[in-house]
Design a protein around this motif. Structure first.
Motif, PDB file in Angstrom:
ATOM      1  N   ALA A  18      -0.139   3.268  -3.111  1.00  0.00           N
ATOM      2  CA  ALA A  18      -1.304   3.828  -3.014  1.00  0.00           C
ATOM      3  C   ALA A  18      -1.218   5.391  -3.480  1.00  0.00           C
ATOM      4  N   ALA A  71     -11.292   7.656  -2.593  1.00  0.00           N
ATOM      5  CA  ALA A  71     -10.777   6.787  -1.208  1.00  0.00           C
ATOM      6  C   ALA A  71     -11.469   5.709  -1.244  1.00  0.00           C
ATOM      7  N   GLU A  72     -12.747   5.237  -1.693  1.00  0.00           N
ATOM      8  CA  GLU A  72     -13.450   4.005  -1.536  1.00  0.00           C
ATOM      9  C   GLU A  72     -12.952   3.037  -2.389  1.00  0.00           C
ATOM     10  N   PHE A  98      -7.142  -2.530  -2.541  1.00  0.00           N
ATOM     11  CA  PHE A  98      -6.370  -3.297  -1.635  1.00  0.00           C
ATOM     12  C   PHE A  98      -7.168  -4.389  -0.772  1.00  0.00           C
ATOM     13  N   VAL A  99      -8.389  -4.098  -0.579  1.00  0.00           N
ATOM     14  CA  VAL A  99      -9.293  -5.257   0.025  1.00  0.00           C
ATOM     15  C   VAL A  99      -9.116  -6.411  -1.116  1.00  0.00           C
ATOM     16  N   TYR A 153       0.887  -1.073  -0.056  1.00  0.00           N
ATOM     17  CA  TYR A 153      -0.050  -0.186   0.163  1.00  0.00           C
ATOM     18  C   TYR A 153       0.829   1.222  -0.055  1.00  0.00           C
ATOM     19  N   HIS A 207      -3.922   6.566  -6.494  1.00  0.00           N
ATOM     20  CA  HIS A 207      -4.679   7.859  -5.806  1.00  0.00           C
ATOM     21  C   HIS A 207      -4.778   8.930  -6.944  1.00  0.00           C
ATOM     22  N   GLN A 248      -9.506   1.962  -1.528  1.00  0.00           N
ATOM     23  CA  GLN A 248      -9.586   1.034  -0.276  1.00  0.00           C
ATOM     24  C   GLN A 248      -9.942  -0.418  -0.759  1.00  0.00           C
ATOM     25  N   ASP A 249     -10.934  -0.266  -1.520  1.00  0.00           N
ATOM     26  CA  ASP A 249     -11.419  -1.743  -2.340  1.00  0.00           C
ATOM     27  C   ASP A 249     -10.569  -2.196  -3.025  1.00  0.00           C
TER      28      ASP A 249
END
Length: 192
Positions: free
Chosen positions: A36, A54-55, A61-62, A32, A40, A58-59
């Motif tokens: 990231a 941002a969502e 890296f999930v 990350y 981004h 996050q998704d």
């Protein structure tokens, strides 16, 4: 005796992803930290809503946490971008659907294209797009990453999985070839 274990920052992407596949959260954090920032930046160029970006980040890296074993090795930049781009498309579709439902299914007038959207359309369909189509794919992808997406040389190298020096060389060659092709198109009277 204590064995020396190099920090995650010294490991390549493939090693990090193998560790993530084994459930190592520190490896995911290192991945990350490494990727990231440019993800981004690139997502922000595609979507102006910071919450959605941002969502999506996050998704992304999930999804990496869940599917790290699917990575085939090497640098992860391109693989991560594909995941992020798909997540962004899904998020934008969901948002669009929610807006339509919230509007009571009323047909909304299409918003006027932004200046950026008009420029990008010109890049794709105008003389520049025609000239881009005439140069080699490896040169074209470097130009798109550095000019259209606005990535740095380092970020482009990560995304394309090539050395930074190669990015610089290809960018220089691509600009030179693009000038030649634009000159040919102009001498023919343009694409329109």
């Amino acid at each position: 005796m204590r064995l020396f274990r190099p920090s995650w920052a010294q490991r390549d992407d493939a090693a990090l992803l193998r560790a993530v596949a084994r459930g190592d959260a520190e490896a995911l954090a290192a991945l990350y930290d490494r990727h990231a920032g440019w993800l981004h930046a690139r997502l922000t160029r595609r979507c102006a809503d910071p919450e959605t970006v941002a969502e999506v980040l996050q998704d992304t890296f999930v999804a990496v946490w869940r599917s790290a074993s699917a990575h085939r090795g090497g640098e992860a930049g391109g693989w991560l971008w594909v995941i992020a781009a798909r997540r962004l498309v899904d998020a934008l579709r969901t948002r669009s659907r929610a807006e339509r439902v919230g509007a009571g299914y009323e047909e909304q007038p299409a918003p006027e294209p932004s200046a950026e959207e008009r420029v990008l359309a010109g890049l794709e369909f105008g003389d520049v797009g025609a000239a881009l189509d005439r140069i080699s794919p490896e040169l074209r992808e470097v130009l798109r990453a550095t000019v259209v997406d606005g990535l740095t040389t380092r970020e482009t190298a990560q995304v394309l999985g090539i050395p930074e020096g190669t990015v610089k060389t290809r960018a220089m060659r691509a600009r030179r070839e693009l000038r030649v092709e634009l000159g040919r198109i102009a001498s023919l009277g343009g694409t329109a």
